[in-house]
Write a protein that holds these residues in place. Structure first.
Motif, PDB file in Angstrom:
ATOM      1  N   VAL A   1       2.722  -5.922   0.591  1.00  0.00           N
ATOM      2  CA  VAL A   1       1.626  -5.028   0.208  1.00  0.00           C
ATOM      3  C   VAL A   1       2.186  -3.753  -0.412  1.00  0.00           C
TER       4      VAL A   1
ATOM      5  N   SER B   1       3.421  -4.310  -3.908  1.00  0.00           N
ATOM      6  CA  SER B   1       2.334  -4.375  -4.892  1.00  0.00           C
ATOM      7  C   SER B   1       1.851  -2.991  -5.290  1.00  0.00           C
TER       8      SER B   1
ATOM      9  N   ALA C   1      -3.922  -8.219   1.064  1.00  0.00           N
ATOM     10  CA  ALA C   1      -3.920  -7.483  -0.211  1.00  0.00           C
ATOM     11  C   ALA C   1      -5.196  -7.754  -0.999  1.00  0.00           C
TER      12      ALA C   1
END
Length: 210
Positions: free
Chosen positions: A45, A48, A166
């Motif tokens: 996460v 990202s 996510a």
């Protein structure tokens, strides 16, 4: 008790997840709210979002504040606390084990014991021997659980659950998703999430289309 659960998304390496893990089961029982335990991994996460480490390490002043805040809050809640000698620790194995037990009666006890090992006893929860000791102390079939945790199916399931986190807009831990889809983030929102899950307020028309 409501039929639909409050989803509790947590990470074993997450400092503030520690505080919520140690408190949530008792508070949820008092509120009449069922829990769905959702272990996941923050690393993907964070990647990202463009971070290759915990934001508490990337921004040292924030990290220093966090440890002091953890000490204050642990004292407030009556929880043991010790700054880990390594942060963040690798919580992959612990998350895999937790996923195998997510619907089992022992999930709360295992998660609390593992979090305490990391954030109060400075034990390396990435070490299979430490996880085995925790399972055995809980009178659980350690070898069978560890074998299941390391199975290809369970590894894929954890990866999928992390991807789902996510996709659902999670950006940190702990996070809570109520039965009607409301997201709460942070240990300081635990009580708010439980209250919402217990008796969701009527949303104004302007919020209904979010």
């Amino acid at each position: 008790m409501n039929s639909k659960p409050l989803e509790f998304w947590f990470e074993f390496a997450s400092s503030y997840s520690y505080l919520s893990v140690m408190r949530i089961e008792a508070l949820a029982a008092q509120a009449g709210v069922k829990l769905a335990w959702r272990p996941f991994l923050l690393g993907p996460v964070f990647l990202s979002l463009g971070w290759n480490d915990s934001p508490f390490n990337i921004y040292p002043p924030k990290g220093r504040y966090m440890w002091r805040d953890l000490a204050r809050l642990s004292a407030r809640y009556g929880l043991p606390f010790q700054v880990p000698s390594r942060f963040p620790r690798n919580g992959l194995l612990a998350a895999r084990v937790a996923l195998t037990g997510a619907s089992q009666p022992w999930i709360g006890a295992f998660t609390r014991a593992t979090m305490q090992a990391n954030f109060a006893e400075d034990r390396d929860i990435a070490d299979p021997a430490v996880i085995r000791d925790i399972l055995e102390a809980l009178k659980l079939p350690a070898e069978a659980i560890l074998t299941e945790a390391e199975s290809p199916e369970n590894k894929l399931a954890l990866r999928s659950q992390t991807e789902q986190a996510a996709e659902r807009g999670l950006f940190g831990a702990p996070s809570f998703i109520t039965p009607d889809g409301e997201l709460f983030w942070g240990n300081d929102r635990l009580e708010d999430a439980l209250a919402w899950a217990s008796a969701p307020p009527t949303r104004p028309d302007s919020a209904a289309g979010r």
